[in-house]
Design a protein around this motif. Structure first.
Motif, mmCIF file in Angstrom:
data_model
loop_
_atom_site.group_PDB
_atom_site.id
_atom_site.type_symbol
_atom_site.label_atom_id
_atom_site.label_comp_id
_atom_site.label_asym_id
_atom_site.label_seq_id
_atom_site.Cartn_x
_atom_site.Cartn_y
_atom_site.Cartn_z
ATOM 1 N N SER A 144 0.840 -1.204 0.000
ATOM 2 C CA SER A 144 0.000 0.000 0.000
ATOM 3 C C SER A 144 0.870 1.248 0.000
ATOM 4 C CB SER A 144 -0.920 0.003 1.225
ATOM 5 O OG SER A 144 -1.900 -1.012 1.143
ATOM 6 N N TYR A 145 1.926 1.234 0.806
ATOM 7 C CA TYR A 145 2.841 2.378 0.858
ATOM 8 C C TYR A 145 3.528 2.590 -0.482
ATOM 9 C CZ TYR A 145 7.412 4.520 1.401
ATOM 10 O OH TYR A 145 8.528 5.280 1.201
ATOM 11 N N LEU A 146 4.001 1.525 -1.101
ATOM 12 C CA LEU A 146 4.699 1.653 -2.375
ATOM 13 C C LEU A 146 3.769 2.196 -3.457
ATOM 14 C CD1 LEU A 146 6.805 -1.644 -2.298
ATOM 15 C CD2 LEU A 146 7.671 0.697 -2.046
ATOM 16 N N ARG A 147 2.539 1.706 -3.493
ATOM 17 C CA ARG A 147 1.572 2.217 -4.472
ATOM 18 C C ARG A 147 1.298 3.697 -4.249
ATOM 19 N NH1 ARG A 147 -1.190 -2.667 -3.437
ATOM 20 N NH2 ARG A 147 -2.558 -1.564 -1.980
ATOM 21 N N ALA A 148 1.067 4.084 -2.990
ATOM 22 C CA ALA A 148 0.713 5.471 -2.678
ATOM 23 C C ALA A 148 1.866 6.425 -2.948
ATOM 24 C CB ALA A 148 0.270 5.574 -1.220
ATOM 25 N N SER A 149 3.092 5.990 -2.687
ATOM 26 C CA SER A 149 4.265 6.865 -2.825
ATOM 27 C C SER A 149 4.866 6.828 -4.221
ATOM 28 C CB SER A 149 5.330 6.476 -1.806
ATOM 29 O OG SER A 149 5.804 5.159 -2.047
ATOM 30 N N GLY A 150 4.416 5.894 -5.045
ATOM 31 C CA GLY A 150 4.960 5.777 -6.389
ATOM 32 C C GLY A 150 6.338 5.159 -6.437
ATOM 33 N N ARG A 151 6.737 4.478 -5.380
ATOM 34 C CA ARG A 151 8.069 3.863 -5.352
ATOM 35 C C ARG A 151 7.967 2.397 -5.744
ATOM 36 N NH1 ARG A 151 11.267 5.867 -0.020
ATOM 37 N NH2 ARG A 151 13.010 5.429 -1.417
ATOM 38 N N ARG A 152 9.107 1.834 -6.099
ATOM 39 C CA ARG A 152 9.170 0.412 -6.442
ATOM 40 C C ARG A 152 10.290 -0.242 -5.650
ATOM 41 N NH1 ARG A 152 8.392 -0.041 -13.040
ATOM 42 N NH2 ARG A 152 6.352 0.995 -13.137
ATOM 43 N N ARG A 153 9.930 -1.262 -4.931
ATOM 44 C CA ARG A 153 10.910 -2.040 -4.179
ATOM 45 C C ARG A 153 10.427 -3.487 -4.096
ATOM 46 N NH1 ARG A 153 13.182 2.111 -4.513
ATOM 47 N NH2 ARG A 153 14.419 3.252 -2.977
ATOM 48 N N PRO A 154 11.318 -4.448 -4.285
ATOM 49 C CA PRO A 154 10.943 -5.835 -3.984
ATOM 50 C C PRO A 154 10.849 -6.024 -2.466
ATOM 51 C CG PRO A 154 13.248 -5.708 -4.618
ATOM 52 C CD PRO A 154 12.679 -4.338 -4.828
ATOM 53 N N LEU A 155 10.003 -6.945 -2.045
ATOM 54 C CA LEU A 155 9.822 -7.224 -0.630
ATOM 55 C C LEU A 155 10.481 -8.548 -0.285
ATOM 56 C CD1 LEU A 155 6.017 -6.349 -0.210
ATOM 57 C CD2 LEU A 155 8.000 -4.816 -0.100
ATOM 58 N N LEU A 156 11.116 -8.594 0.875
ATOM 59 C CA LEU A 156 11.727 -9.828 1.358
ATOM 60 C C LEU A 156 11.280 -10.034 2.798
ATOM 61 C CD1 LEU A 156 13.631 -12.239 1.058
ATOM 62 C CD2 LEU A 156 15.505 -10.749 1.796
ATOM 63 N N ASN A 157 10.528 -11.109 3.022
ATOM 64 C CA ASN A 157 10.077 -11.445 4.370
ATOM 65 C C ASN A 157 11.120 -12.330 5.034
ATOM 66 O OD1 ASN A 157 7.309 -10.288 4.554
ATOM 67 N ND2 ASN A 157 6.998 -11.562 2.742
ATOM 68 N N ALA A 158 11.653 -11.854 6.157
ATOM 69 C CA ALA A 158 12.736 -12.565 6.840
ATOM 70 C C ALA A 158 12.252 -13.078 8.192
ATOM 71 C CB ALA A 158 13.933 -11.640 7.030
ATOM 72 N N ARG A 159 12.541 -14.321 8.480
ATOM 73 C CA ARG A 159 12.230 -14.881 9.797
ATOM 74 C C ARG A 159 13.289 -14.411 10.788
ATOM 75 N NH1 ARG A 159 8.369 -18.683 10.360
ATOM 76 N NH2 ARG A 159 9.290 -19.311 12.347
ATOM 77 N N LEU A 160 12.828 -13.877 11.910
ATOM 78 C CA LEU A 160 13.716 -13.395 12.947
ATOM 79 C C LEU A 160 13.693 -14.367 14.120
ATOM 80 C CD1 LEU A 160 12.702 -9.615 12.824
ATOM 81 C CD2 LEU A 160 14.465 -10.801 11.490
ATOM 82 N N VAL A 161 14.434 -14.048 15.151
ATOM 83 C CA VAL A 161 14.461 -14.892 16.345
ATOM 84 C C VAL A 161 14.178 -14.015 17.563
ATOM 85 C CG1 VAL A 161 16.074 -16.547 15.363
ATOM 86 C CG2 VAL A 161 16.961 -14.580 16.613
ATOM 87 N N GLY A 162 13.851 -14.654 18.658
ATOM 88 C CA GLY A 162 13.655 -13.927 19.908
ATOM 89 C C GLY A 162 12.210 -13.942 20.362
ATOM 90 N N ARG A 163 12.026 -13.728 21.660
ATOM 91 C CA ARG A 163 10.698 -13.776 22.257
ATOM 92 C C ARG A 163 9.828 -12.607 21.814
ATOM 93 N NH1 ARG A 163 11.125 -13.567 28.199
ATOM 94 N NH2 ARG A 163 8.898 -14.058 28.101
ATOM 95 N N ALA A 164 10.434 -11.432 21.632
ATOM 96 C CA ALA A 164 9.651 -10.286 21.190
ATOM 97 C C ALA A 164 9.075 -10.547 19.797
ATOM 98 C CB ALA A 164 10.499 -9.021 21.190
ATOM 99 N N TYR A 165 9.906 -11.064 18.899
ATOM 100 C CA TYR A 165 9.429 -11.401 17.557
ATOM 101 C C TYR A 165 8.311 -12.436 17.636
ATOM 102 C CZ TYR A 165 9.534 -13.466 12.843
ATOM 103 O OH TYR A 165 9.207 -13.963 11.608
ATOM 104 N N GLY A 166 8.467 -13.414 18.517
ATOM 105 C CA GLY A 166 7.421 -14.416 18.696
ATOM 106 C C GLY A 166 6.118 -13.798 19.175
ATOM 107 N N GLY A 167 6.227 -12.811 20.057
ATOM 108 C CA GLY A 167 5.034 -12.120 20.543
ATOM 109 C C GLY A 167 4.315 -11.375 19.438
ATOM 110 N N PHE A 168 5.078 -10.726 18.562
ATOM 111 C CA PHE A 168 4.475 -10.026 17.431
ATOM 112 C C PHE A 168 3.866 -11.018 16.434
ATOM 113 C CE2 PHE A 168 7.431 -6.433 18.559
ATOM 114 C CZ PHE A 168 6.433 -5.516 18.842
ATOM 115 N N ARG A 169 4.557 -12.118 16.170
ATOM 116 C CA ARG A 169 4.015 -13.139 15.254
ATOM 117 C C ARG A 169 2.704 -13.702 15.795
ATOM 118 N NH1 ARG A 169 6.525 -16.008 11.226
ATOM 119 N NH2 ARG A 169 5.493 -17.890 11.951
ATOM 120 N N ALA A 170 2.610 -13.830 17.105
ATOM 121 C CA ALA A 170 1.393 -14.364 17.733
ATOM 122 C C ALA A 170 0.261 -13.334 17.785
ATOM 123 C CB ALA A 170 1.714 -14.863 19.138
ATOM 124 N N GLY A 171 0.559 -12.103 17.406
ATOM 125 C CA GLY A 171 -0.476 -11.068 17.404
ATOM 126 C C GLY A 171 -0.757 -10.470 18.759
ATOM 127 N N GLY A 172 0.222 -10.508 19.655
ATOM 128 C CA GLY A 172 0.009 -9.959 20.989
ATOM 129 C C GLY A 172 -0.223 -8.463 21.009
#
Length: 248
Positions: free
Chosen positions: A196-224
């Protein structure tokens, strides 16, 4: 006429809270920040705070810094508020501070507990992340040739002006304790928000989803940090972006 002090009153949220309260014409509103005169106070040091809270009925505590010092600032504010006979302390917090073990979230939760134990009348409102914050994160990621995003993480951004209106409403009322959370109207993955940001701003970037580690990341993945059952906001992220990039 009541006197209301807004800490962090020149910031993204505090400025809008101040404007909302003043527009009602029923309050004397004081703005406290490190550089805003006549109440230029660094809450971490507390110098000049007693004068700022003298005669104040309600404090809306918006000042915060991810760089640290929030607990010390809250202790100074609570001590000054008790000494001045302040009847109501309203605090803005974040959805998930008790579920996502991120350092800044833990600090916000600690401040909540200080306020709850302060012997002051208090109200705490938790919200999801503001549109402005999500945009800053995406803009920062877009400075790289590839936008790196945490895999499996969603967000529920909310319009800051809607939060400001709710805080102003709470400040004008009686202490209410922990009030229902406020979430944005939609939950989207970070990849969806980035597109949505790229469309609105007129920019072009490929996206790369990276798996992270740690309890905080796990909390965000769980939707806390999400509250889909409290999707009370009305302005979507796409609508927010149209306001920021009207000609793109």
């Amino acid at each position: 006429m009541t006197t209301i002090l807004v800490t962090g009153g020149t910031g993204t949220l505090g400025r809008l809270v101040t404007e909302r309260l003043r527009s009602e014409g029923e309050h004397e509103v004081r703005v406290l920040s490190r550089r805003s005169r006549p109440y230029a106070v660094d809450l971490r040091e507390g110098t000049g705070l007693a004068e700022a809270v003298s005669g104040v009925d309600t404090i809306v505590h918006c000042a915060s810094s991810p760089r640290g010092g929030d607990e010390q600032a809250a202790r100074h504010l609570i001590e000054a508020a008790r000494g001045a006979g302040v009847r109501h302390l309203v605090y803005i917090s974040i959805v998930g501070v008790d579920r996502v073990p991120l350092g800044y979230y833990r600090t916000k939760l600690a401040v909540e507990r200080l306020i709850e134990e302060s012997w002051l009348g208090w109200t705490v409102l938790r919200t999801t992340q503001f549109h402005d914050l999500v945009l800053r994160v995406l803009e920062g990621s877009a400075t790289l040739p590839v936008m790196l995003l945490p895999a499996g993480v969603a967000d529920q951004p909310i319009e800051v002006s809607e939060v400001a209106a709710r805080l102003a409403e709470l400040a004008a009322g009686a202490p209410a304790g922990r009030v229902p959370d406020m979430g944005g109207p939609e939950v989207h993955t970070l990849s969806e928000l980035a597109r949505s940001y790229l469309r609105a701003s007129g920019r072009r970037r490929p996206l790369l989803n990276a798996r992270l580690v740690g309890r905080a990341y796990g909390g965000f993945r769980a939707g806390g940090h999400l509250t889909p059952e409290r999707a009370v906001g009305t302005v979507t992220f796409d609508q927010f972006l149209k306001g920021r990039f009207p000609s793109a």
